[in-house]
Design a protein around this motif. Structure first.
Motif, short mmCIF file in Angstrom:
data_model
loop_
_atom_site.label_atom_id
_atom_site.label_comp_id
_atom_site.label_asym_id
_atom_site.label_seq_id
_atom_site.Cartn_x
_atom_site.Cartn_y
_atom_site.Cartn_z
N PHE A 169 0.83 2.96 1.44
CA PHE A 169 0.86 1.51 1.23
C PHE A 169 -0.53 0.88 1.30
CE2 PHE A 169 5.02 -0.42 0.51
CZ PHE A 169 5.73 0.76 0.36
N LEU A 170 -1.52 1.62 0.84
CA LEU A 170 -2.88 1.08 0.73
C LEU A 170 -3.36 1.22 -0.70
CD1 LEU A 170 -4.67 2.19 4.03
CD2 LEU A 170 -3.93 -0.09 3.37
N LYS A 171 -2.45 1.04 -1.65
CA LYS A 171 -2.86 1.12 -3.05
C LYS A 171 -3.11 -0.30 -3.54
CE LYS A 171 -2.30 3.82 -7.05
NZ LYS A 171 -3.65 3.31 -7.29
N PHE A 201 8.39 -5.29 -11.05
CA PHE A 201 7.47 -5.50 -9.92
C PHE A 201 6.79 -4.22 -9.47
CE2 PHE A 201 9.41 -4.01 -5.92
CZ PHE A 201 10.73 -3.81 -6.30
N LYS A 202 7.31 -3.09 -9.94
CA LYS A 202 6.66 -1.80 -9.73
C LYS A 202 7.35 -0.82 -10.69
CE LYS A 202 9.70 -0.09 -6.12
NZ LYS A 202 9.83 0.52 -4.81
N PHE A 229 16.22 0.31 4.61
CA PHE A 229 14.79 0.55 4.32
C PHE A 229 14.70 1.30 2.99
CE2 PHE A 229 15.38 0.53 8.95
CZ PHE A 229 14.58 -0.54 9.30
N LEU A 230 15.43 0.81 2.00
CA LEU A 230 15.52 1.51 0.71
C LEU A 230 14.53 0.91 -0.28
CD1 LEU A 230 19.43 1.42 0.42
CD2 LEU A 230 18.01 3.24 1.42
N ARG A 231 13.61 1.73 -0.77
CA ARG A 231 12.70 1.24 -1.82
C ARG A 231 13.41 1.38 -3.16
NH1 ARG A 231 8.33 5.55 -0.65
NH2 ARG A 231 10.33 6.56 -0.25
N GLU A 232 13.36 0.34 -3.97
CA GLU A 232 13.93 0.46 -5.31
C GLU A 232 13.18 1.57 -6.04
OE1 GLU A 232 14.29 -3.25 -7.42
OE2 GLU A 232 15.06 -4.22 -5.62
N LYS A 243 13.55 -5.01 10.96
CA LYS A 243 13.53 -5.10 9.49
C LYS A 243 12.40 -6.01 9.00
CE LYS A 243 14.29 -4.84 5.26
NZ LYS A 243 15.36 -4.79 4.33
N GLY A 264 5.36 -7.61 -4.79
CA GLY A 264 6.47 -8.45 -5.27
C GLY A 264 7.79 -7.79 -4.93
N ARG A 316 -3.54 -1.90 -11.77
CA ARG A 316 -2.97 -0.84 -10.93
C ARG A 316 -3.94 0.33 -10.74
NH1 ARG A 316 1.98 -2.13 -8.36
NH2 ARG A 316 3.03 -3.63 -9.69
N CYS A 345 12.23 -8.09 -1.77
CA CYS A 345 12.17 -8.12 -0.30
C CYS A 345 10.88 -8.68 0.28
CB CYS A 345 12.41 -6.71 0.25
SG CYS A 345 14.11 -6.19 0.05
N PHE A 346 9.73 -8.09 -0.04
CA PHE A 346 8.49 -8.51 0.63
C PHE A 346 8.25 -10.02 0.54
CE2 PHE A 346 5.93 -4.26 0.69
CZ PHE A 346 6.94 -3.68 1.44
N ASN A 392 8.81 -4.79 6.98
CA ASN A 392 8.37 -5.31 5.68
C ASN A 392 7.11 -6.15 5.81
OD1 ASN A 392 10.22 -3.98 4.18
ND2 ASN A 392 11.54 -5.73 3.74
N ILE A 428 -0.87 -3.93 2.32
CA ILE A 428 -1.24 -4.10 0.91
C ILE A 428 -2.19 -5.30 0.76
CG2 ILE A 428 -0.41 -4.37 -1.46
CD1 ILE A 428 2.35 -3.34 -0.36
C1 UDX Z 1 10.72 -2.67 0.12
C2 UDX Z 1 10.59 -1.79 1.36
O1 UDX Z 1 9.54 -0.83 1.17
C3 UDX Z 1 11.92 -1.08 1.66
O2 UDX Z 1 11.81 -0.35 2.87
C4 UDX Z 1 13.07 -2.10 1.77
O3 UDX Z 1 12.96 -2.86 2.95
C5 UDX Z 1 13.11 -3.01 0.55
O4 UDX Z 1 11.79 -3.59 0.32
P1 UDX Z 1 10.73 -2.36 -2.51
O5 UDX Z 1 10.67 -3.85 -2.57
O6 UDX Z 1 11.72 -1.66 -3.34
O7 UDX Z 1 10.96 -1.86 -1.01
O8 UDX Z 1 9.31 -1.83 -2.97
P2 UDX Z 1 8.01 -1.20 -2.29
O9 UDX Z 1 7.86 0.18 -2.79
O10 UDX Z 1 7.97 -1.41 -0.84
O11 UDX Z 1 6.87 -2.09 -3.00
C6 UDX Z 1 6.81 -3.50 -2.80
C7 UDX Z 1 5.66 -4.06 -3.57
O12 UDX Z 1 4.40 -3.64 -3.04
C8 UDX Z 1 5.62 -3.70 -5.04
O13 UDX Z 1 5.26 -4.84 -5.79
C9 UDX Z 1 4.56 -2.62 -5.13
O14 UDX Z 1 3.95 -2.52 -6.38
C10 UDX Z 1 3.60 -3.10 -4.07
N1 UDX Z 1 2.76 -2.03 -3.49
C11 UDX Z 1 3.34 -1.04 -2.75
C12 UDX Z 1 1.37 -2.06 -3.68
O15 UDX Z 1 0.83 -2.95 -4.35
N2 UDX Z 1 0.62 -1.08 -3.08
C13 UDX Z 1 1.16 -0.09 -2.32
O16 UDX Z 1 0.40 0.75 -1.81
C14 UDX Z 1 2.57 -0.07 -2.16
#
Ligand code: UDX
Ligand code: UDX
Length: 441
Positions: free
Chosen positions: A250-252, A325-326, A153-156, A205, A258, A420, A261-262, A209, A216
């Motif tokens: 996660f409501l931004k 992607f972020k 569950f690691l966010r980049e 898992k 992108g 954003r 993972c997602f 996700n 979102i």
């Molecule tokens: C994700 C999971 O969060 C993490 O637990 C793991 O399973 C790998 O996949 P990651 O892909 O690194 O992590 O990024 P995350 O921070 O989850 O963001 C995913 C995408 O959602 C990004 O494009 C980000 O910009 C977007 N996002 C996230 C939004 O648009 N709004 C939000 O509130 C949060």
């Protein structure tokens, strides 16, 4: 850091997940061999040179190298030779049918099978369809070796922090003793450990996700509604987020989700459900909203240039700030910004882009993804003469751009499309620029 007894660990795949896992396990006191097929990558890592952008990773790798607890080797068998626990952290990209492509996992399993120590434990950390733990067992052909699932569950961008401060550790094991053996490895972490059967761990898992992607997409749909009815999504999120049952995480709103993972996990979830006879229409809707969100951002640029739908953007210069992607990563995989940029190029726009991690001469996959884009090394170079400025990634440095200076550099009547909601609309307009955010009427 407190640790359980040191364990000899092997990690196959030294990418975003494997490298973080290996380095962090070494920092917990274990002896780790991190193996990769990419020879150049291994050679760089041996000198402490980190091939990806990931906060804090250079420090844990350096610590591991100097203590001797972290070593880098070439090829999967090196990770399974004289080790007790072997993590599989190779990619599981989206296959042609929308499901996960397991070829790297199967190759890795086939390569380590013959060299694993008697009684070793194989841990699948890659995201795999439900049932894959058993598939790995079949490929290994080692009845003396237990295979368990341990999803990441690691966010980049915050992967090191997430590894060392997890909300929970999930372990899927048929054999409870094997699950507990893996749990021992994490004894140095202050986190609840949930041991389930493998199918439940694998489902956790995808469900995690899928749920986050759903949040979102929901807020992006609400943002579209806010634009239609004249409401402000920032206030709406604050208002619903104050309800403890909802919260604000996660409501931004943004240009769509992108990353590595997602997108692939949400499609895989639909595919797995379909394979077992369930039509997961809700998840399909979550994906549709996300695809639509990216198109909505392009439509905003067209409107900013003053074009009716269907007409080309021929000749218009569009400046794009941010390609990853972020923020916090150099990863372009499934980046909404890259999708947007390619759509603008296809409509005839000239796209000039700046991203602090991409640079002006990317190589390999990045060069391919950005073909046709004029890459520059600063915000000011990107905006020169542009009709539209798109904020595509929320890099902190973009929040403090000099709006007055940018207004003097851009074309007359220029507009900022802030995907954003990073900038203050009042300040942007005060600088003489138009402003269009997401759900900010
Ligand atoms: C994700 C999971 O969060 C993490 O637990 C793991 O399973 C790998 O996949 P990651 O892909 O690194 O992590 O990024 P995350 O921070 O989850 O963001 C995913 C995408 O959602 C990004 O494009 C980000 O910009 C977007 N996002 C996230 C939004 O648009 N709004 C939000 O509130 C949060
Ligand atoms: C991971 C996962 O393991 C995937 O299942 C999850 O859903 C997302 O995160 P990630 O670490 O992001 O993948 O992939 P990447 O950064 O591409 O790293 C994979 C590494 O494995 C690369 O360094 C690659 O060279 C290596 N590799 C690949 C091998 O060592 N052997 C192979 O057979 C294939």
């Amino acid at each position: 850091m407190t640790t359980g007894a040191p364990v000899r660990v092997g990690v196959v795949g030294a990418g975003y997940v494997g490298l973080t896992t290996g380095a962090c396990l070494a920092s917990l006191g274990h002896d780790v061999i991190c193996a990769d097929i990419d020879v150049a990558r291994v050679e760089r890592l041996r000198t402490g040179d980190i091939p990806i952008v990931e906060a804090g990773l250079a420090e844990v790798v350096a610590e591991g190298l100097s203590s001797g607890r972290l070593r880098f080797e070439i090829g999967a068998p090196a990770a399974a030779t004289n080790t007790d626990v072997v993590f599989l952290c190779v990619p599981t990209p989206q296959g042609a049918d929308g499901g996960a492509d397991l070829r790297y996992i199967e190759t890795a399993a086939a390569q380590i099978g013959p060299v694993l120590d008697a009684g070793a434990l194989v841990v699948n950390k890659s995201t795999v369809p439900v049932g894959s733990t058993r598939a790995v067992e079949d490929v290994l052909q080692r009845p003396d070796v237990a295979v368990v699932s341990n999803p990441e569950f690691l966010r980049e961008g915050t992967a090191v922090y997430d590894f060392l401060h997890p909300d929970r550790v999930v372990i899927g094991a048929d054999d409870r003793a094997a699950g507990e053996r893996l749990a021992e490895l994490y004894a140095g972490l202050d986190a609840p450990i949930l041991i389930t059967d493998p199918a439940s761990a694998e489902t956790i898992k995808y469900a995690a996700n899928g749920f986050l992607a759903m949040k979102i997409s929901f807020v992006n749909a609400i943002a579209a509604m806010c634009e239609a009815v004249g409401a402000n999504v920032d206030d709406v999120v604050e208002g619903i987020g104050a309800d403890n049952r909802i919260g604000t995480a996660f409501l931004k709103p943004g240009p769509g989700w992108g990353g590595s993972c997602f997108p692939k996990d949400s499609r895989a979830l639909v595919k797995i459900a379909a394979d077992y006879g369930y039509d997961f229409t809700m998840m399909k809707g979550v994906i549709d909203v996300n695809d639509e969100q990216k198109r909505r951002m392009v439509a905003k640029v067209r409107r900013a240039v003053g074009l009716a739908p269907g007409r080309g953007l021929g000749g218009a210069v569009v400046a794009v700030l941010g390609l990853t992607f972020k923020a916090g990563t150099d990863d372009l995989r499934d980046s909404p910004s890259v999708t947007m940029v390619n759509s603008l190029l296809a409509s005839g726009a000239t796209v000039r882009a700046y991203d602090p991690t991409v640079g002006v001469e990317p190589v390999d996959d990045k060069a391919e993804a950005l073909r046709g884009v004029e890459l520059v090394g600063s915000v000011n170079e990107a905006v020169k003469g542009a009709r539209v400025l798109v904020i595509a990634t929320e890099w902190p440095e973009f929040a403090s751009i000099d709006l007055a200076e940018i207004a003097t550099l851009m074309a007359a009547d220029a507009v900022v499309v802030d995907t954003r909601n990073l900038l203050d609309p009042v300040a942007v307009r005060a600088a003489g620029l138009g402003y269009d955010g997401v759900g900010r009427s």
